[in-house]
Design an enzyme around this catalytic site. Structure first.
Site, PDB file in Angstrom:
ATOM      1  N   ILE A  16      -2.308  -5.590   1.492  1.00  6.08           N
ATOM      2  CA  ILE A  16      -2.940  -6.345   2.577  1.00  6.08           C
ATOM      3  C   ILE A  16      -1.908  -7.082   3.438  1.00  6.08           C
ATOM      4  O   ILE A  16      -2.142  -7.327   4.627  1.00  6.08           O
ATOM      5  CB  ILE A  16      -3.984  -7.325   2.010  1.00  6.08           C
ATOM      6  CG1 ILE A  16      -4.903  -7.823   3.132  1.00  6.08           C
ATOM      7  CG2 ILE A  16      -3.316  -8.467   1.253  1.00  6.08           C
ATOM      8  CD1 ILE A  16      -6.131  -8.538   2.641  1.00  6.08           C
ATOM      9  N   HIS A  88      -4.653   0.788   3.379  1.00  9.73           N
ATOM     10  CA  HIS A  88      -4.232  -0.338   2.539  1.00  9.73           C
ATOM     11  C   HIS A  88      -5.378  -0.837   1.657  1.00  9.73           C
ATOM     12  O   HIS A  88      -6.551  -0.631   1.943  1.00  9.73           O
ATOM     13  CB  HIS A  88      -3.716  -1.492   3.418  1.00  9.73           C
ATOM     14  CG  HIS A  88      -4.810  -2.356   3.974  1.00  9.73           C
ATOM     15  ND1 HIS A  88      -5.282  -3.476   3.309  1.00  9.73           N
ATOM     16  CD2 HIS A  88      -5.531  -2.267   5.125  1.00  9.73           C
ATOM     17  CE1 HIS A  88      -6.241  -4.039   4.028  1.00  9.73           C
ATOM     18  NE2 HIS A  88      -6.408  -3.323   5.133  1.00  9.73           N
ATOM     19  N   CYS A  89      -5.003  -1.482   0.575  1.00  8.52           N
ATOM     20  CA  CYS A  89      -5.950  -2.229  -0.273  1.00  8.52           C
ATOM     21  C   CYS A  89      -5.286  -3.584  -0.515  1.00  8.52           C
ATOM     22  O   CYS A  89      -4.572  -4.077   0.360  1.00  8.52           O
ATOM     23  CB  CYS A  89      -6.257  -1.467  -1.560  1.00  8.52           C
ATOM     24  SG  CYS A  89      -4.805  -0.963  -2.527  1.00  8.52           S
ATOM     25  N   ALA A  90      -5.512  -4.194  -1.642  1.00  5.39           N
ATOM     26  CA  ALA A  90      -4.905  -5.500  -1.878  1.00  5.39           C
ATOM     27  C   ALA A  90      -3.409  -5.379  -2.178  1.00  5.39           C
ATOM     28  O   ALA A  90      -2.581  -6.079  -1.605  1.00  5.39           O
ATOM     29  CB  ALA A  90      -5.611  -6.206  -3.033  1.00  5.39           C
TER      30      ALA A  90
END
Length: 339
Positions: A16, A88-90
């Site tokens: 992120i 994207h993710c975390a």
């Protein structure tokens, strides 16, 4: 590492924090962003880009497979427009990697496996590691042939049904009748035979009523049992099936009311009523040592199994090999015996 490029593709994988690095996004020519987060990304940071949200948590049981088609289309639209895409993710480790693997599989169905696609992504971002549940869903997607849509695919529908069963059993109850997927009502003509073109028919030994064919049979790998001298295979005593409509009276004796978690499977022929097997929604351990969940098993001692060949050769009975003087004539369908 805020974000890393997948070798040979204008696709980047990141966490992120990559959204805050405007200079890096500009250098990479990022025009489209996929956010794989339950509550989405920072909308202020995303406003300058085309964005797509995949609302999932990073847990094994999350259904990320249902999001593959829309995410793949979005990624492709960004590439077709001449830009680059950030997924994207975390942390840029599990959810984002899963989406990228699904895209690569869809684009190179014959050249990549899920593990090979993951290895390619790791060349650019070594920390990528989808959770076990996501890897299983990628394997399922690969088995399905990486279709453009998944909702109506038989394998996906079967997978959803199994999830419903698991949820119900976890609560100590059988699934609802309305949620059960009956294989004989959903199989397509292409599914009527095995990979070698042959098909199997199973009939009640007492009345000869047909109970199942190839599409409804669940194959499972036999596990070796330890014995005092060597590891040996123990023959399976049951043939496990996907749910069939004729089982309804056994599985749901009260209709939509409370149903038993386990019990007997009874031949659907009203004039027969033979006990042909057993069921256990919570699963059974086959005598070959393999667990089958849910388990709906026909006892081999109670049924006749016939395998029909795809060529013009006559069908043969799959059973005990009889001595020459006791074998049925070629083309006869009277063979009996356990598989």
């Amino acid at each position: 590492m805020a974000m890393n490029q997948i070798p040979g593709h204008n696709i980047y994988v990141g966490g992120i924090f990559a959204l805050s690095n405007k200079q890096a996004l500009k250098r990479a020519n990022i025009t489209h962003i996929v956010s794989a987060l339950r509550f989405g990304g920072n909308q202020e940071l995303l406003k300058s880009y085309e964005s797509h949200l995949v609302e999932v948590d990073d847990v094994d049981y999350e259904n990320i497979l249902e999001h593959f088609p829309s995410a793949i289309r979005f990624i492709q639209s960004g590439l077709d427009a001449g830009g680059s895409v950030l997924v994207h993710c975390a942390m840029g480790k599990s959810r984002s990697a899963t989406i990228c693997i699904a895209y690569l599989l869809h684009q190179q169905r014959r050249n990549l496996t899920p593990q090979a696609a993951l290895a390619l992504i790791r060349e650019g971002r070594p920390l990528c590691e989808p959770n076990d549940g996501f890897m299983s869903q990628l394997e399922l997607y690969y088995e399905m042939g990486c279709p453009d849509e998944v909702d109506d695919h038989p394998l996906y529908q079967r997978w959803l049904y199994r999830r419903d069963v698991e949820d119900s059993v976890a609560c100590g109850r059988a699934p609802e009748l309305s949620s059960v997927r009956f294989e004989d009502e959903t199989s397509t003509p292409a599914q009527i035979s095995d990979s070698d073109g042959s098909s199997v028919e199973i009939k009640c030994r007492k009345c000869r009523r047909e109970l199942a064919k190839t599409p409804s049979i669940i194959s499972h790998e036999k596990e070796k049992h330890e014995n005092a001298k060597a590891k040996v295979y123990t023959e399976c005593a049951h043939i496990f099936l996907h749910p069939m409509r004729w089982m309804t009276s056994s599985l749901f004796p009260q209709g939509e009311g409370d149903a038993p978690l386990s019990g007997r499977l009874i031949c659907p022929n009203p004039s027969c009523g033979a006990n042909v097997g057993k069921f256990a929604w919570q699963g059974l351990q086959c005598n070959c040592n393999h667990w089958v969940v849910p388990a709906l098993g026909l006892a081999k001692a109670k049924v006749d199994i016939t395998k029909k060949r795809s060529s013009n050769l006559p069908p043969t009975s799959v059973g005990i090999r009889m001595p020459p003087g006791m074998r049925p004539a070629e083309g006869s369908n009277n063979g009996r015996g356990n598989l």
